[in-house]
Write an enzyme that holds these catalytic residues in place. Sequence first.
Site, mmCIF file in Angstrom:
data_model
loop_
_atom_site.group_PDB
_atom_site.id
_atom_site.type_symbol
_atom_site.label_atom_id
_atom_site.label_comp_id
_atom_site.label_asym_id
_atom_site.label_seq_id
_atom_site.Cartn_x
_atom_site.Cartn_y
_atom_site.Cartn_z
ATOM 1 N N GLY A 70 0.789 -1.219 0.000
ATOM 2 C CA GLY A 70 0.000 0.000 0.000
ATOM 3 C C GLY A 70 0.821 1.269 0.000
ATOM 4 O O GLY A 70 0.472 2.256 -0.673
ATOM 5 N N ALA A 71 1.897 1.269 0.734
ATOM 6 C CA ALA A 71 2.701 2.488 0.844
ATOM 7 C C ALA A 71 3.284 2.901 -0.497
ATOM 8 O O ALA A 71 3.510 4.098 -0.732
ATOM 9 C CB ALA A 71 3.835 2.260 1.852
ATOM 10 N N ASP A 72 3.516 1.911 -1.407
ATOM 11 C CA ASP A 72 4.126 2.206 -2.716
ATOM 12 C C ASP A 72 3.108 2.662 -3.763
ATOM 13 O O ASP A 72 3.397 3.550 -4.583
ATOM 14 C CB ASP A 72 4.867 0.972 -3.252
ATOM 15 N N VAL A 73 1.912 2.070 -3.777
ATOM 16 C CA VAL A 73 1.033 2.237 -4.957
ATOM 17 C C VAL A 73 -0.396 2.621 -4.631
ATOM 18 O O VAL A 73 -1.167 2.929 -5.544
ATOM 19 C CB VAL A 73 1.020 0.925 -5.787
ATOM 20 N N GLU A 135 0.509 -13.615 0.798
ATOM 21 C CA GLU A 135 -0.464 -13.509 -0.304
ATOM 22 C C GLU A 135 0.120 -14.095 -1.589
ATOM 23 O O GLU A 135 -0.555 -14.823 -2.329
ATOM 24 C CB GLU A 135 -0.825 -12.039 -0.550
#
Length: 975
Positions: A70-73, A135
């Site tokens: 999440g932090a990247d994209v 995942e």
Amino acid sequence: MDSSLFLTSTVASAIGLLTLLRKLRFHQEDNREEDSPSPSSPSSSLSPSTVPQPSSSDIWMHDVFPSFRGADVRRTFLSHIQMEFERKGITPFVDNEIRRGESIGPELIKAIRGSKIAIILLSRNYASSKWCLDELVEIMKCREELGQTVMAVFYEVDPSDVKKLAGDFGRVFRKTCAGKTKECIERWRQAFAKVATIAGYHSSNWDTEAAMIKRIATDVSNMLNNFTPSNDFDGLVGMGAHLKKMEPFLCIDSDEVRMIGIWGPPGIGKTTIARVVYNQLSNSFQLSVFMDDLKANYSRLCSDDYSLKLQLQQQFMSQITNQKDMVVSHLGVASNRLKDKKVLVVLDGVDRSLQLDAIAKGTCWFGPGSRIIITTQDQRLFRAHGVNHIYKVDFPTNDEALQIFCTYSFGQKSPKDGFEELARKVTRLSGELPLGLRVMGSYFRGMSKQEWTNSLPRLTTSLNADIGSILKFSYDALDDEDKDLFLHIACFFNSEKIHKVEDYLANKFLEVRQRHNVLVEKSLISINRWGYITVHSLLGKLGREIVCKESIHEPGQRQFLYDEREIREVLTGDSTGSKSVIGIMFRYGRIKEQNRINKLEKLWEGIKSLRSLKWMDLSDYVNLKELPDLSTATNLEKLNLNDCSSLVKLPPAIGYTNNLENLNLRDCSSLIKLPSMSGNSLEKLDIRWMLKSCGFSLFYWESQLPFFVGNATNLEMLVLSNCSNLVKLPLSLGNLQKLQILILQGCSKLEILHTNIKELNLSNCINLVELPLFIGKLQKLKELRLKGCSKLEVLPTNINLESLQLLDLSDCSMLKSFPDISTNIGYLYLIGTAIEQVPPSIRSWPRLDYLQMSYFENLKDFTHALERITCMCLTDTEIQELPPWVKKMSSLNRFVLKGQVPEYFTHRATGGGPLTIKLNEKPLPKSMTFKACILLLSKGDHDACSEDKSTVVFVVYKNCSEILYPALAEHLYTF
């Protein structure tokens, strides 16, 4: 005349569709993937076995599952692609509500497994999250176990760094691995190694992020379109049977390269069958293509054949590789590109060898396991290209045809209430051709009953434009000579013997036999096993419409006349029309339907030029008293006067017609005298019922045949049925060396027999006590019928009629000894005889397929007979229960009983109407059996098995049928 009662039992049943493939797995992988299969990854931190598995009805809960850091994209790439997904109607999994912990929980595993496509967004810090790594392991496991489609997006990272876990990506991964078990780290490493081999999307290869996102969303949308198996062809009537018959031709488990042909007339369903097969098989091939209607797409003009071949191969390669800008510079491109690929190719509507030369010249062009399916109506193409696996598409059964029609007309597989008979009529008019059934069904959909009734007369004589345009394509492809031959057959020679037609047309057409073969191979005509030409009813209408257009307003300018009104117009005019008319098809039966009170007593006055007249059919003209002058009809070959019961005499010129081959005088009960005739050319003479007339037989022939019969040296068939005053046959009959069929049924006073033939019918000769010994010399005799010879007591012994195939002794009530006249009999009828013994030698009769016998008490002692009896008749009303030894009759397929319908037959219908049984069992079994019975009751208007009349009952069930003859009243027939 024989009366026939048609009784149809219809049982609605469901047949489980046998699929051609094992369960398909839906993968979307790039062909460049080179990794070999590896063992399944160990379980993730939460064992999937503890997660409830989705049911088959809700296994796919999401279109896409995105795995990302999440932090990247989340605020950049992910938010943009989710917006594009929403615009294209794609539903991704959204994890906003999931509480994150040390490991992925059951809800997340269920979401991964319930998504059709998983997209892994590999960014700089993806490996920093243990959650993301778990995942990834679960996604790769679903890829292997469930066939889940996996896509990889390398967002600002190098794919090689991901595969080798090197660079910044590798440093982040190693940091995450600190303190983790070796097993856990190895699972993550294997997952990265596999995902790196998937041909993904590299952000460095795109000028803008927007363009990459649009391409990804488009690809996902296309994958989803092809993801769910098509149900476009579910419920197609008869398709299950077609697929089952196709299985041995396809031989799908074999690695050989096969070319399979699907052959049949236009409109029979070749394309539909090919589409269903393609729909079921395409996902198991590396490359696949369905090339539609090649004959229609062949219209582009090219300077030469080579240019056309290049154009066709370029079109083929472009479609199979999904590359629109494909350039083919030479004809070796297809074989070079596809020789190591497993491909499925369907070439639909091929009509020229050139098309196959360009696209699929040989099996060596394709890799192991490839299948090339070709549909055509020209069988010669298969022979020219060595295609040996050919599936001939048959017409649907009566029930299937009705279901097809009802599907399009009513939206269900059976007629609506009140439309049953109308639906059956239109089905018959469509000739049971699937194309005709579909077009006609769509035409009638939504119409009222009165509108149906009003439309029927036009459909009887005319051809629907949509159907005609498809059928005419085959006709237009013929050369002029073959077109002309087709029109001759469609308009005039349908249902005629092939050798007769060839003789008639030999002077008009060069190589007429070869041209017949062309029409057969192009599916425009067919020749049945008895040698008769048949033309499908819709093709017959096509031929007649083409002839009609030769001269729309002047029927006398056409080649053939078949419309009653136009025929009368031409014949009653000043002349018989122009020289264009070469054939007149005057069907009295149709006139009777339009005007049952037809009082035509003569055809025309005076002499007309009839030198080209070869056939004249005036059957059923019951009021016709005299024939016109036929002195100019010197080439007349066939004269049919059947049932011209008012005809008193024949014109003298008949006696001078040296070409007359077939003379039918059946039921000409008022005919007093025949003209003098040589009879040399006669091949078939039918005078049944004539000698029953007191005046004719006593005053003219004195109970004998006319003298010219003995001189008819070319006679092949002589029918004398029911000439009840005929006492003897002339000795000159023995000179008829070509006589093969002699029918003497009902010649009750006949005592002397002398002839040499292949078929002998002496049925109902009630004065016949024994057969003469010379019958043992009839070594060519194939059929001997003695049914109803009630005084016959003895058959010759110590003879062996080697050619005898059928012996009918039914109702020879005085006959006690088992017939011992041939060991080669295939069909033996002994019902109604007094025979109560069966010799053991019957076990060694090699050809005995059908044996009918009456029940008798001691039959149980003849175990050898129990093995061979196929039909048994029980008429003894004293018997209350069948003995248990009846179960030992292993070949028994019909049992005729006298009595009432047993109570356990719960589904019933009366009056000979159809019986439809609705099956409520869910799901329906793949196969079923049922027992049916029929009880016949006499209505008193005719007697079953009387001397002059008989009743035939046709019982039709699914693809089988039974003929009950004679149909016995108050007898129970079970099947």
